[in-house]
Scaffold this motif. Structure first.
Motif, mmCIF file in Angstrom:
data_model
loop_
_atom_site.group_PDB
_atom_site.id
_atom_site.type_symbol
_atom_site.label_atom_id
_atom_site.label_comp_id
_atom_site.label_asym_id
_atom_site.label_seq_id
_atom_site.Cartn_x
_atom_site.Cartn_y
_atom_site.Cartn_z
ATOM 1 N N ALA A 148 0.832 -1.211 0.000
ATOM 2 C CA ALA A 148 0.000 0.000 0.000
ATOM 3 C C ALA A 148 0.861 1.253 0.000
ATOM 4 C CB ALA A 148 -0.928 0.004 1.217
ATOM 5 N N TYR A 225 -5.962 0.157 4.294
ATOM 6 C CA TYR A 225 -5.323 0.740 3.109
ATOM 7 C C TYR A 225 -5.709 -0.009 1.832
ATOM 8 C CZ TYR A 225 -2.617 2.284 7.120
ATOM 9 O OH TYR A 225 -2.253 2.777 8.348
ATOM 10 N N ASP A 227 -7.813 0.664 -0.496
ATOM 11 C CA ASP A 227 -7.875 1.524 -1.680
ATOM 12 C C ASP A 227 -6.481 1.792 -2.239
ATOM 13 O OD1 ASP A 227 -10.607 1.628 -1.480
ATOM 14 O OD2 ASP A 227 -10.684 3.617 -0.564
ATOM 15 N N ALA A 228 -5.508 1.991 -1.350
ATOM 16 C CA ALA A 228 -4.142 2.255 -1.808
ATOM 17 C C ALA A 228 -3.546 1.020 -2.473
ATOM 18 C CB ALA A 228 -3.276 2.702 -0.637
ATOM 19 N N ALA A 231 -5.019 0.749 -5.818
ATOM 20 C CA ALA A 231 -4.463 1.773 -6.720
ATOM 21 C C ALA A 231 -3.083 1.377 -7.226
ATOM 22 C CB ALA A 231 -4.401 3.117 -5.998
ATOM 23 N N ASN A 232 -2.283 0.746 -6.358
ATOM 24 C CA ASN A 232 -0.936 0.338 -6.756
ATOM 25 C C ASN A 232 -0.928 -0.915 -7.618
ATOM 26 O OD1 ASN A 232 0.247 2.485 -5.421
ATOM 27 N ND2 ASN A 232 0.678 1.318 -3.558
#
Length: 517
Positions: A148, A225, A227-228, A231-232
């Motif tokens: 994350a 985390y 969402d992070a 996203a990654n």
């Protein structure tokens, strides 16, 4: 730490993980080298090994488990280096000879992991675009959280890790006693827990400052985390045990469902860090086979076939594997079993039919029975080795201390897949209390094998209340002629219980929902 209804699908029966695809050649490697890596204000002890030929290689970083050091992954590191990987293993801060205080996968550990990535790129033949991280327990948690915070981590193999540390500590508002006690003892003996960890563990055991402990744990949860991580877009492999007494499987199910990355979820019999243990000694091991295939596919660019397989993989007690396209595909239906009135003759009620009213069963608070979840690591760990679930002789369950409900014996096997859910109606409850539910496979001789269990506690208010309990996820085939049996009591040595003197009364309207394939 050592030491968390789509379309109908037909599972792949007995589909064991494929063998690891061999590299074109077994590469010669550099000698194992011990190094100091500058972390975030501390020195981290580490080692690395790599192919000896010049070139650029994918890299894997292994943070060690709670209580262990960077030698933990030595055998696997050598194997991976011979397959064409740079492998860097390190001891997280606060453990053994690494500096600082234990951060329990907190912000300092995240900064340290990024420093290790920096060092790996600067000092080895690692390809910066092909960095992976993995490990067992504490190493799994740090790796997953790290994905994350550091987008350079492109693949993760998290074995016996957690995704929700709050759930691991306070699942269904019940504090986990034996597991946290073992973690605390290990930290005191082998690490430098510092004031923060010592204070939080003290608060936990004393049941004070609960909000503060939960906030501390939430910071250290990958769920926070999600969402992070999405996203990654790292490729994430989660591999845990059904009976993990540290990080219950339900938390992984929820987290896996929220991932939008390349993902895979594997669940096997056993307890924390047991399923992957033999792999650390270099023996053939299904978990490490999957981890290697995962890294080969998503870091080395080898076509292992794993990306095209059904991503939810279950291992049954008999060693057979089943694969599913999604968690929701595990079961086709849910069967509701009403809890019936307790018979005076044998102290047992019927489990089955529609929920009925007009009855109650009083349980003495703070009174144990032989029904229990076993000892942390040992009971379910032995079950994984022997293939035999922990069992009791059901007639010895004290009916004055427990409620027992047994279903009629089916003519065909009952294939339980997923998370059984128990709805309990309680009357006249105290302001706080605990009950523990156990689901058993009862044969005709009175032997009862534990299928799954879960405690639940409450606080605030008195009088009538309803409790909804998600038992730990399971995959179990109840044989024909055996009885699905529910036991409810108020104490289990695995957990802190919140009972005071008096009774807890289970009432009509209670029922059990079983997910069935």
């Amino acid at each position: 730490m050592t030491l968390l209804g789509g379309a109908a699908a037909v599972p792949a029966a007995s589909a064991a993980p494929a063998p690891v695809q061999a590299a074109a050649t077994t590469l010669s490697t550099t000698p194992l080298r011990f190094v100091d890596i500058a972390g975030d204000g501390v020195t981290l002890k580490a080692n690395h090994i790599a192919p000896s030929a010049p070139g650029s290689y994918p890299a894997i970083i292994f943070p060690s488990s709670w209580g262990l050091n960077d030698l933990e992954y030595l055998v696997q590191a050598k194997k991976l280096a011979a397959r064409g990987y740079v492998v860097v293993s390190y001891t997280p801060r606060g453990w053994w000879a690494s500096g600082g205080e234990i951060d329990t996968a907190g912000p300092r550990d995240m900064a340290d992991l990024s420093k290790v990535v920096d060092w790996t790129i600067a000092n080895t033949a690692a390809d910066p675009a092909r960095i992976g991280a993995g490990g067992i327990s504490y190493g799994a948690g740090i790796s997953l959280l790290g994905a994350a915070f550091d987008p350079r981590i492109r693949a993760v193999a998290a074995m016996s890790g957690w995704t929700d540390l709050v759930y691991s500590l306070y699942g269904d508002q019940t504090r986990h006693k034996q597991s946290t006690g073992l973690l605390s003892l290990t930290a005191q003996l082998l690490g430098n827990p510092g004031a923060e960890l010592t204070g939080k563990l003290g608060d936990f055991s004393a049941n004070r400052n609960i909000d503060q402990v939960m906030q501390w744990a939430q910071v250290r949860s990958a769920e926070t985390y999600l969402d992070a991580i999405n996203a990654n877009q790292p490729a994430v492999l989660l591999a845990n045990a059904w009976g993990d007494t540290f990080f219950g499987a339900n938390q992984l199910v929820d987290f896996y469902g929220g991932l939008t990355t390349a993902k895979r979820l594997e669940l096997r019999p056993g307890d924390h860090a047991i399923a992957e243990l033999t792999g650390l000694a270099g023996l053939d091991n299904d978990v490490w086979t999957s981890a290697t295939r995962w890294f080969d596919e998503h870091l080395a660019g080898l076509d292992t076939g794993i990306a095209g397989e059904a991503p939810v993989v279950l291992k049954l007690d008999d060693g057979a594997y089943e694969s599913y396209p999604a968690w929701s595909a595990l079961n086709n239906t849910t069967r509701r079993y009403g809890l019936g009135e307790i018979r005076r003759l044998d102290g047992t009620g019927l489990l089955g039919g529609n929920p009925s009213g007009g009855w109650s069963k009083s349980l003495p608070a703070d009174a144990d029975t032989i029904a229990n979840g076993g000892a942390v690591l040992i009971t379910n760990g032995l079950a994984a080795i022997t293939g035999e679930r922990p069992q009791i002789w059901l007639p010895h369950v004290n009916r004055a201390r427990a409620g027992v409900w047994a279903a009629e014996r089916p003519n065909s096997p009952l294939k339980i897949r997923g998370i059984p859910k128990l709805h309990l109606k309680l009357t006249g409850t105290a302001a706080q209390g605990t009950v523990v539910a156990y689901l058993y496979d009862l044969d005709r001789l009175g032997r009862a094998k534990l299928i799954t269990h879960q405690p639940v506690s409450w606080s605030g208010g008195t009088g009538n209340r309803s409790l909804d309990v998600d038992l730990t996820a399971t995959a179990y085939d109840l044989p024909a002629g055996h009885s699905l049996t529910l036991v409810v009591d108020t104490v289990d040595p695995l957990y802190y219980e919140e009972n005071s003197a008096g009774v807890i009364t289970v009432a009509g309207g209670s029922y059990l929902d079983i997910p069935v394939k």
